[in-house]
Design a protein around this motif. Structure first.
Motif, PDB file in Angstrom:
ATOM      1  N   VAL A 357       0.843  -1.203   0.000  1.00  0.00           N
ATOM      2  CA  VAL A 357       0.000   0.000   0.000  1.00  0.00           C
ATOM      3  C   VAL A 357       0.875   1.249   0.000  1.00  0.00           C
ATOM      4  O   VAL A 357       0.601   2.226  -0.707  1.00  0.00           O
ATOM      5  N   ASP A 360       2.017   2.003  -3.349  1.00  0.00           N
ATOM      6  CA  ASP A 360       0.941   2.629  -4.131  1.00  0.00           C
ATOM      7  C   ASP A 360       0.808   4.114  -3.776  1.00  0.00           C
ATOM      8  O   ASP A 360       0.577   4.954  -4.638  1.00  0.00           O
ATOM      9  N   VAL A 361       0.935   4.407  -2.484  1.00  0.00           N
ATOM     10  CA  VAL A 361       0.827   5.806  -2.033  1.00  0.00           C
ATOM     11  C   VAL A 361       1.984   6.632  -2.610  1.00  0.00           C
ATOM     12  O   VAL A 361       1.791   7.768  -3.044  1.00  0.00           O
ATOM     13  N   VAL A 364       1.385   7.140  -6.646  1.00  0.00           N
ATOM     14  CA  VAL A 364       0.081   7.537  -7.179  1.00  0.00           C
ATOM     15  C   VAL A 364       0.225   8.818  -8.010  1.00  0.00           C
ATOM     16  O   VAL A 364       1.050   9.681  -7.716  1.00  0.00           O
ATOM     17  N   VAL A 367      -5.246  12.863  -9.318  1.00  0.00           N
ATOM     18  CA  VAL A 367      -5.834  13.488  -8.137  1.00  0.00           C
ATOM     19  C   VAL A 367      -5.389  12.768  -6.865  1.00  0.00           C
ATOM     20  O   VAL A 367      -5.326  13.370  -5.798  1.00  0.00           O
ATOM     21  N   GLY A 368      -5.047  11.474  -6.999  1.00  0.00           N
ATOM     22  CA  GLY A 368      -4.526  10.748  -5.841  1.00  0.00           C
ATOM     23  C   GLY A 368      -3.259  11.396  -5.305  1.00  0.00           C
ATOM     24  O   GLY A 368      -3.038  11.478  -4.096  1.00  0.00           O
ATOM     25  N   LEU A 371      -4.152  14.435  -3.322  1.00  0.00           N
ATOM     26  CA  LEU A 371      -4.664  14.040  -2.010  1.00  0.00           C
ATOM     27  C   LEU A 371      -3.525  13.572  -1.113  1.00  0.00           C
ATOM     28  O   LEU A 371      -3.470  13.903   0.077  1.00  0.00           O
ATOM     29  N   ARG A 372      -2.620  12.762  -1.674  1.00  0.00           N
ATOM     30  CA  ARG A 372      -1.457  12.287  -0.912  1.00  0.00           C
ATOM     31  C   ARG A 372      -0.662  13.484  -0.392  1.00  0.00           C
ATOM     32  O   ARG A 372      -0.290  13.541   0.790  1.00  0.00           O
ATOM     33  N   LYS A 374      -1.593  16.568   0.112  1.00  0.00           N
ATOM     34  CA  LYS A 374      -2.340  17.300   1.150  1.00  0.00           C
ATOM     35  C   LYS A 374      -2.270  16.559   2.478  1.00  0.00           C
ATOM     36  O   LYS A 374      -2.073  17.146   3.526  1.00  0.00           O
ATOM     37  N   LEU A 375      -2.456  15.253   2.383  1.00  0.00           N
ATOM     38  CA  LEU A 375      -2.440  14.440   3.611  1.00  0.00           C
ATOM     39  C   LEU A 375      -1.056  14.475   4.265  1.00  0.00           C
ATOM     40  O   LEU A 375      -0.932  14.699   5.472  1.00  0.00           O
ATOM     41  N   SER A 378      -0.282  17.746   5.900  1.00  0.00           N
ATOM     42  CA  SER A 378      -1.012  18.055   7.131  1.00  0.00           C
ATOM     43  C   SER A 378      -0.418  17.333   8.340  1.00  0.00           C
ATOM     44  O   SER A 378      -0.840  17.563   9.465  1.00  0.00           O
TER      45      SER A 378
ATOM     46  N   VAL B 357     -11.721  19.302 -10.206  1.00  0.00           N
ATOM     47  CA  VAL B 357     -10.850  18.581  -9.265  1.00  0.00           C
ATOM     48  C   VAL B 357     -11.689  17.893  -8.189  1.00  0.00           C
ATOM     49  O   VAL B 357     -11.427  16.743  -7.822  1.00  0.00           O
ATOM     50  N   ASP B 360     -13.019  14.774  -9.426  1.00  0.00           N
ATOM     51  CA  ASP B 360     -11.977  13.737  -9.420  1.00  0.00           C
ATOM     52  C   ASP B 360     -11.778  13.173  -8.012  1.00  0.00           C
ATOM     53  O   ASP B 360     -11.573  11.968  -7.836  1.00  0.00           O
ATOM     54  N   VAL B 361     -11.813  14.053  -7.030  1.00  0.00           N
ATOM     55  CA  VAL B 361     -11.637  13.622  -5.633  1.00  0.00           C
ATOM     56  C   VAL B 361     -12.812  12.718  -5.215  1.00  0.00           C
ATOM     57  O   VAL B 361     -12.613  11.700  -4.555  1.00  0.00           O
ATOM     58  N   VAL B 364     -12.443   9.098  -7.160  1.00  0.00           N
ATOM     59  CA  VAL B 364     -11.163   8.388  -7.206  1.00  0.00           C
ATOM     60  C   VAL B 364     -11.319   6.986  -6.624  1.00  0.00           C
ATOM     61  O   VAL B 364     -12.110   6.750  -5.711  1.00  0.00           O
ATOM     62  N   VAL B 367      -5.801   3.408  -4.384  1.00  0.00           N
ATOM     63  CA  VAL B 367      -5.128   4.004  -3.234  1.00  0.00           C
ATOM     64  C   VAL B 367      -5.525   5.474  -3.080  1.00  0.00           C
ATOM     65  O   VAL B 367      -5.508   6.012  -1.970  1.00  0.00           O
ATOM     66  N   GLY B 368      -5.918   6.114  -4.181  1.00  0.00           N
ATOM     67  CA  GLY B 368      -6.385   7.496  -4.090  1.00  0.00           C
ATOM     68  C   GLY B 368      -7.607   7.598  -3.189  1.00  0.00           C
ATOM     69  O   GLY B 368      -7.755   8.544  -2.412  1.00  0.00           O
ATOM     70  N   ARG B 369      -8.472   6.603  -3.275  1.00  0.00           N
ATOM     71  CA  ARG B 369      -9.655   6.571  -2.413  1.00  0.00           C
ATOM     72  C   ARG B 369      -9.250   6.439  -0.936  1.00  0.00           C
ATOM     73  O   ARG B 369      -9.804   7.121  -0.060  1.00  0.00           O
ATOM     74  N   LEU B 371      -6.487   7.451   0.382  1.00  0.00           N
ATOM     75  CA  LEU B 371      -5.911   8.736   0.788  1.00  0.00           C
ATOM     76  C   LEU B 371      -7.009   9.778   0.988  1.00  0.00           C
ATOM     77  O   LEU B 371      -6.985  10.549   1.946  1.00  0.00           O
ATOM     78  N   ARG B 372      -7.976   9.809   0.055  1.00  0.00           N
ATOM     79  CA  ARG B 372      -9.088  10.741   0.185  1.00  0.00           C
ATOM     80  C   ARG B 372      -9.836  10.512   1.503  1.00  0.00           C
ATOM     81  O   ARG B 372     -10.120  11.448   2.249  1.00  0.00           O
ATOM     82  N   LEU B 375      -7.802  11.713   4.427  1.00  0.00           N
ATOM     83  CA  LEU B 375      -7.762  13.181   4.473  1.00  0.00           C
ATOM     84  C   LEU B 375      -9.101  13.737   4.951  1.00  0.00           C
ATOM     85  O   LEU B 375      -9.150  14.589   5.844  1.00  0.00           O
TER      86      LEU B 375
END
Lengths: 399, 399
Positions: A357, A360-361, A364, A367-368, A371-372, A374-375, A378, B357, B360-361, B364, B367-369, B371-372, B375
């Motif tokens: 995983v 994958d992170v 990515v 948009v992933g 998000l990665r 941003k996460l 933070s 965007v 897309d979020v 997703v 792995v994007g899911r 992460l979303r 977050l």
């Protein structure tokens, strides 16, 4: 007693880090250990590796941590950057608070240096080290594990350790599962750090994360060497083509990345690439008196930098579960091995799965990636809640 | 003066929400407004729409907010859930703190109800409303905008507003850019809320987010109706097939989603589907005395629920920049329209881009899911920093 040529307490097959650590652990319990290595000389290829606190704690217990620190490097931080923008995403300081939290430091060391330290320690502990011996089969006979070499010689012990890596011959005897191809390949290289070496982040483990690629850099040997690892999804590898020299594909994989990443690619030896494999987690690690350790038991992708660390944990757990056990006592050995597997298999399975995983992170896109980033951004330095399970102690096996 | 059949201060082409709001805004400045609608009757299809504070603030200024609240619904929260697990990811309360922060409430209302309120307000303000009039061309002549209908009649005004929606005839005269196909389609429907309606979240706007699909539900008409919108990536639409009845594709798009989502699909009218389009942002909104408003100027994907809201903002900005302006004074009208475009175009461009965007979020996978979800889950209710630019005031145009 079997009709083997050599009788000892423990036979270890494989002279890499897992085999040496396992041999050392059992020697420390007073066992006579014979270690068999197929290569003509003991040694290791590769470049740097990372010893997180869960592994450096074992080195410390064995009195080897200072040696490792002397030839290695103590990075100040782990820094994640976006490979397309260079933006710092998050960092973890490896200072006093980190070391106190886990009771051990984060150190990086050249694989061959760690190998030498473990090899010397095995010699000092009286391990019998035998080279140029290819094991072709094993069996359990009369309560002993017996390994058969390609020259016909047989080695028997109360315990037979299979530490023969990803392509383990010994694992193949008890599990038919194939390695899992990740589609990613790694190029590695070390270069001297000179006045001309770009000076940013030279005290840190720096990871640049890009879509379907990443790049890791950190110093080794007290800052004399710069270690570089480039990992990317390789179409040519997936097509079945073998290693490349001076790969255009390598350059193309990092198109769009910041100049710091492109400069780093020139540090790589492009004559050889490592395909990245792992296997599905399993607890099928035992067969009679044989037990698998390290990559033979739980090969993993490198994203958590835990391959060698989990081999060290294996050895420490083995030392603990066999402490005070007469290896000639079959029922006690059975119980010790059962305890070992019951404690180690869920943990290494978690590391194997999390590494996938995590990869994958790292890789990515789209948009992933947003998000990665941003996460990660933070997260505060020092927020180690998600790392505690990995770097923290394992009370059950006393690590 | 042109040879047009009808002379007035302002001609508005299009009797949807943008056209009515624009007509009302200019009437409030004392202008005589004639509004031309191609349909035989005024009215709106569709289901619910959301009025965020940036739009409800305009309704409030116009004295229409209470009417909208009476026929609409004031949701307690906006709740995001993962469509595959049902897990709540984050929520925003629309209570007093939210309303005080933005000086206006978050309300939802049936599109036809909002349309009726604006239409009545236009009538009360003396707007001349003309149906069944299809405009085929416009020109600027002798300082007036002239719209030509398919029956040959001509309507002239100091100002000509093109509010004729996504497929704007008027926009086509000044820009050749095509609508951008998102590949997603929407099914909408309203059903009465009865004793048998599943009771979870019935006071909230609930959005279930899935890979390449989502589902929105909220009550309308003081809780008598349940509004449902299902949006998913449609392979059949991308193949060029037209609308479906009782679509198997719709069901298939939500495979793997929780039962609450599947139950909601039965609330949809499957006889008609809306393809989702937007356009690239532009500030080419003027041609002589003609100005585009609403979707004709800045069509957007619906993920921020801002289509109608931005049309309301357009109208409020138009009201402000033309306040006290004699529309017969060409240089002052030019200046007012320049101010309008300079202030509005960057903002609506940001909303258009952010909506893409955001979609897309929402959609997703992989792995994007993960992460979303992490977050979103790390966000606290009331953390509105990222919403302030959208819901907060726009000092420049006094919204």
């Amino acid at each position: 007693m079997s009709g083997a040529d050599t009788h000892t307490d423990v036979v270890v097959v494989g002279g890499g880090i897992a085999g040496l650590a396992g041999a050392l652990a059992l020697s420390r319990n007073g066992q006579r250990v014979t270690l068999l290595e197929k290569a003509d000389e003991f040694g290791e290829v590769g470049a740097g590796l990372q010893m997180a606190p869960n592994a450096s704690r074992v080195l410390d217990r064995w009195g080897l941590l200072n040696q490792v620190r002397e030839v290695g490097f103590s990075p100040r931080h782990l820094v994640f950057r976006d490979a397309l923008t260079g933006q710092e995403l998050t960092r973890q300081s490896f200072g006093r608070a980190f070391e106190e939290r886990y009771g051990a430091p984060y150190v990086v060391v050249h694989r061959s240096d760690l190998h030498t330290i473990l090899l010397d320690a095995c010699r000092d502990a009286g391990v019998t080290l035998i080279n140029a011996t290819v094991i072709t089969g094993t069996r359990t006979e009369a309560g002993r594990g017996v390994a058969t070499a390609d020259d016909g010689r047989e080695y028997a012990g109360h315990l037979l350790i299979g530490a023969d890596g990803l392509d383990s011959t010994l694992r193949a005897q008890i599990a038919a599962d194939p390695p899992v191809v990740s589609g990613y390949v790694a190029y590695r290289g070390t270069v001297p750090i000179t006045r001309d070496t770009a000076s940013g982040d030279l005290h840190d483990v720096v990871v640049h994360l890009g879509p379907e690629c990443h790049l890791v850099q950190y110093p080794l040997r007290q800052g004399d060497l710069l270690n570089t690892v480039a990992v990317y999804r390789s179409a040519s590898f997936e097509r079945g083509e073998e290693q490349l020299v001076g790969s255009d594909e390598l350059q193309a994989a990092y198109v769009g990345c910041v100049p710091a990443v492109h400069r780093a690619l020139s540090n790589l030896r492009t004559g050889f690439r490592w395909p990245m494999y792992d296997r599905e987690p399993t607890d099928t690690w035992r067969d009679g008196r044989m037990l698998l350790l390290g990559d033979a038991a739980h090969p993993m992708l490198q994203y958590l930098a835990q391959g060698a660390c989990q081999a060290m944990e294996d050895a420490a757990a083995l030392e603990r579960v066999t402490a005070g056990v007469d290896l000639a006592d079959e029922s006690r050995v059975d119980a010790a091995l059962s305890t070992f597997v019951a404690e180690r298999a869920p943990r290494t399975a978690r590391v194997q799965r999390t590494a996938r995983v995590w990869g994958d992170v790292w890789h990515v896109g789209g948009v992933g990636r947003v998000l990665r980033n941003k996460l990660f951004s933070s997260r505060a330095d020092g927020d180690l809640e998600v790392a505690d399970w990995l770097y923290g102690g394992q009370p059950a096996v006393g690590l």
